[in-house]
Design an enzyme around this catalytic site. Structure first.
Site, PDB file in Angstrom:
ATOM      1  N   ASP A 198       4.562 -15.858 -22.605  1.00  0.00           N
ATOM      2  CA  ASP A 198       3.212 -15.403 -22.917  1.00  0.00           C
ATOM      3  C   ASP A 198       3.177 -13.903 -22.600  1.00  0.00           C
ATOM      4  OD1 ASP A 198       0.586 -15.119 -23.576  1.00  0.00           O
ATOM      5  OD2 ASP A 198      -0.127 -16.806 -22.375  1.00  0.00           O
TER       6      ASP A 198
HETATM    7  C1  BGC Z   1      -2.556 -15.436 -24.594  1.00  0.00           C
HETATM    8  C2  BGC Z   1      -1.722 -16.054 -25.710  1.00  0.00           C
HETATM    9  C3  BGC Z   1      -1.646 -15.080 -26.861  1.00  0.00           C
HETATM   10  C4  BGC Z   1      -1.082 -13.759 -26.375  1.00  0.00           C
HETATM   11  C5  BGC Z   1      -0.947 -12.707 -27.477  1.00  0.00           C
HETATM   12  C6  BGC Z   1      -2.108 -14.047 -24.233  1.00  0.00           C
HETATM   13  O1  BGC Z   1      -3.043 -13.446 -23.403  1.00  0.00           O
HETATM   14  O2  BGC Z   1      -2.503 -16.262 -23.456  1.00  0.00           O
HETATM   15  O3  BGC Z   1      -2.299 -17.256 -26.124  1.00  0.00           O
HETATM   16  O4  BGC Z   1      -0.860 -15.638 -27.879  1.00  0.00           O
HETATM   17  O5  BGC Z   1      -1.938 -13.237 -25.379  1.00  0.00           O
HETATM   18  O6  BGC Z   1      -2.208 -12.309 -27.896  1.00  0.00           O
END
Ligand code: BGC
Length: 757
Positions: free
Chosen positions: A228
């Site tokens: 993530d």
């Molecule tokens: C989120 C993810 C997301 C990523 C990119 C993170 O803060 O938890 O779900 O895909 O950001 O935007």
């Protein structure tokens, strides 16, 4: 691309650079090998591709169709529909040059207050896995990879980057890993996103047991693990655990750590090359993947968004058939959301919608609806607006109040504090219900809310965060062009405190103990016989369905299979769709199990008067639990009930079957109880004389006849049954010692073929 040649020619620094992003949305490129940078993009409920004409970081995304969010689409229980949504998003992503769509978001709803619940599907792992697999199939059919997230046990936003989910092995396997296992096995996603949190002390991005051992080793996952965004800790440890790409870029910091770890012999050639090979395979696949030809347009995708919303909305209550409305009634819509509906939640899933339709405009084709804004928040409150709404309500046949959670209640990054609607909205409903002949409530929210006013209103339609087409879908349902067919993919509890996690939901510290274990959602409320506001699987229709002719076929021969069929007939006054739910319930298990667990569901369309046979095929897994001694799922022999139901609380039909089960491998020891030994046909004779001797001792002891007579055979059996084998010394002089006992236990172990581990 000759991957092996490239690997052999690459420097360690180049290899390390491939293990993280080049920038916020792109993977690393290396020109001298023709390795291009691939773009990733968010997308649980619509493509959120960053507009590259702006800065890459947290800026506006391109225009795209905003579909209903996860909690809404899950209520459709419709694999095909969700696959179509995946296809539509995949084709848009493909045309935009996206290689990986960061979706579906598929964490289990452990508590109703998790801030991102609106993105997630369900509290049930079977349903979640099935729907996520359908979505992945849809996306990947378009030549774009899907990336289920967040792996795993990311069930709250509070301290999401550091908390440590402490979960016993059985719960981890049955509840939290199971949906990801289904997705991996059924639809081979090209990537999986690791979550920010830790599980049993190890960050998910460096959790070797979960990444390499279970997902790759046991389930056969061949894709990429990506982190993530910003979700890595010890990057070299992550690489060794199986994490391939860290996103976004760490600006070289972690690449250096990888190189250092390599130079110090901590990371081997083999481990580094395996990671690089997976990254290059992914890039090659992305270059070659053309997908199906799809001629999508924004308008067609908008229509699909409307269809999904209309098939996912849930009619929670409909006393005296107040819905559907008709063109002759005087109908009043009240509230801002009738004009400007809430369609999605906040955070990384937020889509720049192509357009938004509202229920007021969309109803014009059915009825000249009156409108009063009234108020939704304390800030809007005006006595004049309220009086106007109540005056109109008193002269109309039906008032429809549009309410819901405001945008700042549900978002990535923080949890809700409670499950109440704003006080002023509850007040508004009470006042409208008092003034109106009939009251309908339309709810816009991404997760459960309390409804203190439920008895005062006639109907409640839950439209969730229904995406950009929610207005049209709501009008179509209210006026009966569409027969509602959604059912809740989560329980609506009466109060937040009823949810078991509330006992342990800590507002401080990183340790989060999953003490409710496997009893998540309806599995807990069922076990406690607890009243809920609306149960899992609940949803009404404008027509009625009758269930009959349940048939179960199972034979011990050949491959394990249980076939179940049931007839469903539409006996009401409208065409409609029914979600048939199949639950399995184990009798007299050796371990604690839920009262019943969802193991099958099908959505069927039936014309008025039509009857169809619905069939299910259940495999071993539907009857198994995760056995921590065996380190695997174990098919327990015994009686099971197959339940076919309209909801988890509304059983239509049920029947019992006997499953032979797998042999169990368990070594007897001095702690084995007499009751356990007695269940073993082959070993029970060995200890039978001691049981008789113990009975004899008890019955011949120096106690009064009256007390002896009070001892029933059942009492004797359970007194002795719970005694461990070492108890043979305690009450009777058997003339044996420990060596003799060990010999008997060895004999039992040799002769037993039932308890074998
Ligand atoms: C989120 C993810 C997301 C990523 C990119 C993170 O803060 O938890 O779900 O895909 O950001 O935007």
């Amino acid at each position: 691309m000759d991957i092996e040649k490239i690997i052999s020619e690459m420097t360690v620094e180049e290899k390390a650079s491939l293990c993280s992003g080049e920038s916020y949305w792109f993977t690393q490129s290396i020109d001298r090998f023709g390795i291009r940078a691939l773009m990733f993009s968010d997308g649980p409920n619509g493509l959120r591709k960053q507009d590259l004409s702006q800065s890459e970081f947290f800026n506006k995304s391109i225009v795209s169709v905003c579909y209903p969010t996860g909690s809404c689409v899950a209520a459709s229980f419709d694999r095909n529909l969700i696959k179509m949504m995946g296809k539509a998003m995949g084709s848009h992503a493909y045309d935009e040059g996206i290689s990986l769509l960061l979706a579906p978001a598929m964490n289990i709803k452990r508590t109703p207050i998790c801030g991102r619940n609106f993105e997630y599907y369900s509290e049930d792992s079977f349903l979640t896995g099935e729907l996520a697999a359908a979505f992945v199939d849809g996306v990947q059919s378009q030549g774009v990879g899907a990336c289920p997230k967040h792996f795993v046990a990311n069930n709250q936003e509070f301290r999401r980057q550091t908390y440590n989910a402490q979960i016993d092995e059985r719960t981890l396997r049955e509840v939290y890993l199971a949906p990801f296992e289904t997705v991996v096995k059924k639809s081979s996603p090209q990537a999986i996103m690791t979550s920010y949190n830790r599980v049993n002390s190890f960050y998910c991005s460096e959790n070797k047991k979960i990444l390499n051992d279970i997902t790759r080793g046991e389930w056969g996952f061949e894709g990429l693990f990506i982190s993530d965004w910003g979700g890595t800790n010890d990057r070299p440890a992550g690489l060794l655990a199986g994490l391939d790409i860290e996103m976004p870029s760490s600006n070289g910091v972690n690449d250096k750590r990888i190189v250092e770890a390599y130079n110090n012999g901590i990371i081997s050639d083999e481990a580094l090359n395996a990671t690089v090979r997976r990254v290059l395979n992914f890039i090659e696949k992305s270059d070659n993947d053309l997908g199906e030809e799809s001629l999508w347009t924004f308008e067609r995708q908008h229509d699909l968004a409307v269809e999904i919303s209309s098939k996912s909305s849930v009619l929670l209550k409909n006393d005296n058939d107040v819905l559907p409305l008709n063109s002759k009634q005087k109908v009043l819509f009240i509230g801002e959301y009738a004009l400007n509906p809430r369609i999605q939640g906040g955070g990384s899933a937020f889509v720049n919608s192509y357009k938004i339709t509202n229920a007021l405009e969309s109803s014009k084709k059915y009825n000249d609806v009156y409108y009063a804004k009234a108020y939704l928040s304390e800030e809007d409150f005006s006595p004049e607006l309220l009086d106007e709404a109540l005056d109109l309500a008193s002269i109309c046949d039906v008032s429809v109040v549009f309410i819901g959670l405001s945008e700042n209640c549900e978002s990535e990054g923080y949890d809700r504090q409670n499950i109440s609607l704003p006080d002023c909205q509850n007040d508004l409903i009470y006042q409208v219900a008092e003034a109106s002949k009939k009251t309908v409530v339309v709810l816009h929210n991404g997760s459960p809310v309390e409804m203190p006013w439920l008895d005062e209103v006639d109907s409640v339609l839950e439209v969730y965060l229904g995406g950009q087409g929610v207005g049209e879908a709501t009008a179509d349902i209210l006026f009966g062009r569409i027969n509602p067919s959604g059912k809740l993919a989560e329980t609506f509890p009466k109060r937040l405190e009823d949810n078991p996690t509330q006992l342990f939901f800590s507002n401080s510290g990183d340790n989060v103990e999953y003490r409710e274990g496997i009893f998540v959602g309806y599995k807990y409320y069922d076990k406690k016989h607890m009243d809920v506001l609306f149960p899992f699987g609940h949803g009404l229709s404008y027509t009625e369905f009758e269930y009959s002719n349940l048939k179960i076929e199972h034979s011990d021969k050949g491959r394990f299979k249980v076939k179940v069929s049931v007839d469903i007939e539409n006996i009401g006054k409208m065409d409609g769709e029914e979600i048939v739910q199949l639950y399995v319930s184990a009798f007299n298990s050796d371990v604690v199990r839920p009262v019943k667990e969802l193991k099958g569901f099908e959505k069927v369309f039936l014309f008025q008067g039509q009857k169809k046979k619905v069939e299910f095929v259940l495999g071993k897994r539907a009857f198994s639990y995760y056995d921590e001694f065996k380190n695997d799922f174990y098919l327990e022999g015994g009686k099971y009930k197959i339940i076919v139901a309209k909801s988890s609380a509304d059983v239509a039909l049920g029947d019992v079957l006997f499953i032979k089960g797998e042999e169990k491998i368990k070594k007897y020891s001095v702690d084995t109880t007499f009751a356990e030994i007695q269940k073993d046909e082959n070993a029970k004779e060995i200890f039978a004389p001691f049981i008789e001797a113990s009975k004899h001792t008890i019955l011949n002891s120096d106690i009064s006849e009256e007390r002896k007579n009070a001892i029933t055979e059942d009492m004797l059996v359970s007194m002795i049954g719970d005694m461990p084998l070492r108890g043979i010394f305690s009450f009777t002089d058997t003339g044996l010692d420990y060596d003799d006992l060990f010999e008997l236990i060895d004999k039992a172990n040799n002769e037993s073929n039932k308890w074998l581990y």
